[in-house]
Design an enzyme around this catalytic site. Structure first.
Site, PDB file in Angstrom:
ATOM      1  N   CYS B  52      12.538  53.739  44.463  1.00 44.81           N
ATOM      2  CA  CYS B  52      11.303  54.192  44.176  1.00 44.81           C
ATOM      3  C   CYS B  52      10.904  55.457  44.545  1.00 44.81           C
ATOM      4  CB  CYS B  52      10.143  53.205  44.388  1.00 44.81           C
ATOM      5  SG  CYS B  52       9.827  52.964  46.261  1.00 44.81           S
ATOM      6  N   ASN B  53      11.552  56.049  45.462  1.00 48.58           N
ATOM      7  CA  ASN B  53      11.217  57.359  46.113  1.00 48.58           C
ATOM      8  C   ASN B  53      12.315  58.415  45.953  1.00 48.58           C
ATOM      9  OD1 ASN B  53       8.828  56.684  47.600  1.00 48.58           O
ATOM     10  ND2 ASN B  53       9.892  55.785  49.022  1.00 48.58           N
ATOM     11  N   ARG B  54      13.233  58.051  45.117  1.00 49.87           N
ATOM     12  CA  ARG B  54      14.346  58.842  44.820  1.00 49.87           C
ATOM     13  C   ARG B  54      15.168  58.448  43.723  1.00 49.87           C
ATOM     14  NH1 ARG B  54      16.888  61.335  48.881  1.00 49.87           N
ATOM     15  NH2 ARG B  54      15.338  60.348  50.445  1.00 49.87           N
ATOM     16  N   GLN B 113      17.032  50.422  54.805  1.00 50.02           N
ATOM     17  CA  GLN B 113      17.339  49.935  53.449  1.00 50.02           C
ATOM     18  C   GLN B 113      18.052  50.847  52.712  1.00 50.02           C
ATOM     19  OE1 GLN B 113      14.420  48.854  54.882  1.00 50.02           O
ATOM     20  NE2 GLN B 113      14.380  46.870  54.534  1.00 50.02           N
ATOM     21  N   GLN B 117      20.940  50.232  49.724  1.00 57.13           N
ATOM     22  CA  GLN B 117      20.713  50.731  48.403  1.00 57.13           C
ATOM     23  C   GLN B 117      21.941  51.741  48.095  1.00 57.13           C
ATOM     24  OE1 GLN B 117      16.996  52.617  49.139  1.00 57.13           O
ATOM     25  NE2 GLN B 117      15.866  50.683  48.426  1.00 57.13           N
ATOM     26  N   GLY B 188       6.919  49.331  49.625  1.00 56.59           N
ATOM     27  CA  GLY B 188       8.546  50.027  49.643  1.00 56.59           C
ATOM     28  C   GLY B 188       9.071  49.370  50.929  1.00 56.59           C
TER      29      GLY B 188
END
Lengths: 275, 453
Positions: B52-54, B113, B117, B188
Site C-alpha cells: 500500500c506504500n509502494r 513485512q 512481500q 498497515g
C-alpha cells in the site's frame, strides 16, 4: 524495657526503609524480600512495646501524641503487609516504611512514664473507639501514600519526554487508583464507626453525644465530610486518578492537623486532662 | 548483466502525503499485471512489487530506456503519481532493491513485512516464468543482505520493539490490557503487528480505523475467530469510538491531526474520566499532543516510545547507518563479482588458446628431434613450452581481471579478444552456470511469516 524494644523496632524499620529504597532504585530485587523480613521483625518488636505499655497504663496506650503516632505507625505497617500480600506491590514499601520510621521516632524521645488514665475513662469500650480510630487513620495514611506514588507516576506519564526514571517502576495508575479507592473506603467506614462509638461513649460519661465546640470532634467531622464527598465523587461523578489522589492527600492533612495540632490544646476530651 | 537491471517505482518516500492514497489505488490496479509487464518491449525478466506504500516494477532488458518507458506506461492509470516516479538502473537499481529488502526504505524502518512481500512478489514472477538469471541473482542476494542487516544491526528489531514498547508504556496506565478496548488508526504493517500483540493480550475489543475502509476490513478479517472482536471503520467514524476506547494507537500516515483535544474534551464526562492512553507511532503526528492536558488522558509520541526501545534517536540512526554500510558493501561485492565473471569467458578462451599453442609447438619439436631424446627430456620440452605461454599470459590475464572488477567497462576484455583473435560468443558474457534455477533464492528459507498488506 519498652524503650529498648521500641529502639530495636525503629532500627528494623530503618533497615527496611533502606532496603525498599534500594529496591525502588532498581539495584537489587532481593532487597524487597529482606526488607519484608526486617519490617515484620520491626512490627513484632513494636507490637510488644505497645502491648507492654497498654498493660502498664490501661486499655488504651494512645493517650498522647507520641503514643498515638506510634500506634498509627504500627497499624500502617500491618496495613502495608496486608496490601503487599494481596497485590504484590513491594515497591510501595519505599513510600510507606520511611514514613513509619519517622512517625515512630517521637515516641522514643520522651519519658517512659505514661499518663494515668482518669477513672472516668476506665471503660472496656474505650479501646474499641481508639483502635478503630487509629485503624481508620492508618487506612487513610496508606491511601495518601499510594496517592503520592500515583501522582509521581502520573507526572512522569504526562511529561512530554518521559523516559526511564525510577517512577516508571511503580505500579500502574489503574492499580494505584483502585488501591487508593479501597483504602479510602475502608478508612471512611472505620472513621464512621469511630464517630458512632465515640458518641455513645461520650454519652455514657458526659451525658452528651457530640460537642462541636470540641475542636478535635469538629475537625473529625470535617475529615469525615471531606472523605465522604470524595467517595461520593468517585461513585457518582467518576472522579478518579489525579483528582482523587489530591483529595485523599487533602483529607489526610486535615485529619493529621486535627490529630496533632489539636492534641496540644490543653482542654478537651481528647487531650490534656480529659476534664 | 547488472547494467540490464531497471527499476521504476513510486513510494511513500518519493510521493507527498496527498498522493499516497493514489499509490494504494495503483497497487490494486488489475491492469498492473505481470502479463502486461511481459509485453513491455525489450523486457526479458520482470517482477512487480506492490504494497500500500509502494509500487515498483523491476526488470531486466535492453535497451534500458525502452524498458523504463514501458514501465511508465503501465503506471499511467494513476496520472497523479507519474511526477513522483523514480527510475534506477544498474547498480543504483540493485542498491534500491537491497535497501527495500532490508526495510531501510520502509515508512517504519525495520518493519519486517516488506521482506515477505518481496518474497511473494518474486515467487509470483517466477511462477509466471518471467524471471531469469539477473533477477534470480539480484533478489537472492537482496534476501541475503536483508538477513545480514537483521542479524548484524538493531534496525530489524525497531518496529517490533516499537509496538512492544507501546504496550509496555500502556501497562504503566493500565494494570493489564486484558478486557481493554483499543482503537487502532491505520491498517498497515505496524497496525498488523500491533493487532497481533493486542489479540495476544486478550483485549476486550479492537476497532481498526483506516482511510481506505477495505484495507481495515481486510486486516480485521484476518483476526476473525481469534477470540477477540476486531472491527473495521473509516477514519470519519473515529469520534464515536472515543467514549469506550481505553487505548488509541495510531500508525497511520496522515497530513492532519486525526484526534484533537477539542474532539475528545466533550467526551470526557461520558467516559466518566476513565484513563485514556494515546500512543502516536505516526510521523508526522496524527494525535494532538495537547490531548495530554486533559484529565486522565496521556499522550505519547514516537520519540517517547522510541526512548523505551533503549535505542535513542542517535543510536537508531547509527544502526541505520550501519545497515546502509552493509548495503553499500554488498552492492559493491555483488557488482565486482558479476564484472569479474563478465571477463571470465575471455580469460578462459585466452588460456585455452595458449594451452593449445604450447601443446602444438611442443609436439612439432618432439616429432623432429624426439628420437634422440630420453622420455624425461621430452617431458621437459613440453613443460618449457607450457611455462613460456603461462608466463607470457600471466600479466595480461591478471590485469584484465583487476580492470574488470574495478570498473564496469569491458574495453580491455574486448581489446584482448580482438588482439588475440578470440571468438567469444556474445551470449556467454551473460551466462552464469551457477544460477539458482528453482526460484528459491538463497536466504529465503527463514523469512518472516508471509504477510501482505
Amino acid at each position: 524495657m519498652t524503650h529498648v524494644l521500641l529502639a530495636l523496632a525503629a532500627l528494623a524499620y530503618c533497615a527496611a526503609s533502606m532496603g525498599y529504597l534500594w529496591y525502588l532504585l532498581g539495584i537489587d530485587p532481593i532487597a524487597a524480600r529482606l526488607s519484608a523480613f526486617a519490617l515484620g521483625a520491626g512490627l513484632v518488636l513494636h507490637g510488644a512495646t505497645l502491648a507492654l505499655r497498654a498493660s502498664q497504663y490501661g486499655f488504651s496506650p494512645a493517650m498522647d501524641v507520641q503514643d498515638g503516632l506510634s500506634l498509627l505507625a504500627w497499624f500502617l505497617g500491618l496495613a502495608f503487609l496486608l496490601l503487599n500480600g494481596r497485590w504484590r506491590v513491594p515497591i510501595l514499601g519505599a513510600f510507606v516504611v520511611p514514613v513509619m520510621l519517622v512517625v515512630t521516632l517521637p515516641a522514643l524521645g520522651r519519658p517512659t512514664a505514661g499518663y494515668p488514665l482518669p477513672p472516668a475513662l476506665h471503660d472496656a469500650h474505650l479501646w474499641v473507639h481508639v483502635v478503630v480510630a487509629f485503624l481508620g487513620y492508618a487506612a487513610f495514611a496508606l491511601a495518601s501514600l499510594i496517592g503520592v506514588a500515583y501522582l509521581l507516576q502520573e507526572r512522569e506519564l504526562k511529561a512530554q519526554r518521559g523516559g526511564s526514571s525510577i517512577w516508571a517502576r511503580l505500579p500502574s495508575l489503574e492499580l494505584m487508583d483502585r488501591l487508593n479507592e479501597r483504602f479510602t473506603l475502608a478508612g471512611f467506614i472505620l472513621l464512621s464507626v469511630t464517630i458512632v462509638t465515640g458518641a455513645l461513649f461520650a454519652h455514657g460519661i458526659w451525658g452528651q453525644t457530640l460537642s462541636l465546640l470540641e475542636p478535635s470532634e469538629l475537625m473529625t467531622l470535617v475529615t469525615w465530610l471531606l472523605y465522604g464527598v470524595l467517595l461520593w465523587g468517585r461513585l457518582q461523578a467518576g472522579w478518579r486518578g489525579r483528582r482523587a489522589a489530591v483529595l485523599t492527600l487533602l483529607g489526610f492533612s486535615v485529619a493529621m492537623l486535627s490529630f496533632i495540632g489539636l492534641s496540644f490544646c490543653p482542654a478537651g476530651r481528647h487531650g490534656g486532662t480529659f476534664e | 548483466m547488472i547494467d540490464r537491471l531497471v527499476l521504476l517505482g513510486v513510494s511513500h518516500q518519493s510521493a507527498p502525503l496527498a498522493v499516497r492514497e493514489r499509490i494504494a489505488r495503483l497497487s490494486e490496479d488489475p491492469t498492473l499485471s505481470l502479463q502486461r509487464l511481459r509485453e513491455v518491449p525489450g523486457v526479458s525478466e520482470g517482477m512487480l512489487l506492490s504494497t500500500c506504500n509502494r509500487v515498483e516494477l523491476y526488470g531486466a532488458g535492453q535497451p534500458a530506456e525502452k524498458v523504463a518507458d514501458g514501465f511508465r506506461q503501465m503506471m499511467a492509470s494513476e496520472p497523479d503519481v507519474l511526477p513522483h516516479l523514480y527510475e534506477r538502473r544498474g547498480e543504483a537499481a540493485l542498491r534500491h532493491l537491497f535497501r527495500v529488502a532490508s526495510s531501510l526504505d520502509s515508512m517504519v524502518v525495520g518493519e519486517p513485512q516488506i521482506l515477505g512481500q518481496l518474497k511473494q512478489a518474486f515467487q509470483r514472477a517466477t511462477a509466471s516464468g518471467i524471471t531469469g538469471d539477473t533477477l534470480h541473482r539480484a533478489v537472492g542476494r537482496a534476501f541475503a543482505v536483508a538477513k545480514r542487516v537483521r542479524t548484524e544491526t538493531a534496525v530489524g528489531r525497531a518496529a517490533v520493539s516499537m509496538v512492544h514498547a507501546a504496550i509496555e508504556l500502556s501497562e504503566r496506565v493500565f494494570d493489564s490490557l486484558a478486557g481493554k478496548h483499543v482503537l487502532l488508526l491505520g491498517a498497515g504493517e505496524v497496525a498488523n503487528l500491533a493487532t497481533q500483540r493486542f489479540v495476544a493480550h486478550r483485549v476486550g475489543g479492537i476497532v481498526i480505523a483506516n482511510r481506505t475502509l477495505a484495507r481495515a476490513q481486510a486486516l480485521a478479517q484476518r483476526f476473525a475467530g481469534s477470540g477477540v472482536q476486531v472491527r473495521a471503520i473509516s477514519l470519519e467514524e473515529v469520534g464515536e469510538q472515543l467514549v469506550w476506547a481505553d487505548l488509541v494507537l495510531s500508525a497511520v500516515a496522515a497530513d492532519r491531526l486525526l484526534l484533537t483535544r477539542e474532539q475528545l474534551r466533550p467526551k470526557l464526562r461520558s467516559r466518566r474520566y476513565r484513563p485514556l492512553m494515546c500512543i502516536d507511532l505516526a510521523v508526522p503526528r496524527s494525535l494532538d499532543p495537547r490531548l495530554g492536558s486533559l484529565e486522565n488522558v496521556f499522550v505519547k509520541d514516537v520519540d517517547d516510545v522510541g526512548q523505551l526501545v533503549s535505542l535513542n534517536i542517535a543510536r537508531r540512526s547509527e544502526e541505520a547507518q550501519r545497515a546502509e554500510r552493509i548495503v553499500d558493501s554488498e552492492v559493491q561485492i555483488f557488482a565486482r563479482v558479476l564484472r569479474g565473471r563478465s571477463v571470465a569467458p575471455v580469460l578462459a578462451a585466452l588460456r585455452q588458446r595458449g594451452d593449445q599453442i604450447a601443446r602444438e609447438e611442443a609436439q612439432r619439436t618432439l616429432q623432429r628431434i624426439g628420437a634422440s631424446l630420453t622420455e624425461e627430456q621430452g617431458r621437459s620440452v613440453e613443460a618449457m613450452a607450457q611455462a613460456i605461454v603461462k608466463k607470457l599470459l600471466h600479466e595480461p590475464t591478471a590485469r584484465l581481471r583487476t580492470a574488470a572488477e574495478a570498473q564496469a567497462s569491458s574495453v580491455l576484455a574486448d581489446a584482448a579478444g580482438e588482439l588475440f583473435g578470440l571468438a567469444v560468443p556474445a551470449e556467454s558474457l551473460e551466462a552464469f552456470p551457477e544460477g539458482s534455477p528453482d526460484g528459491s533464492p538463497e536466504g529465503s528459507r527463514d523469512q518472516p511469516p508471509e504477510d501482505e498488506d
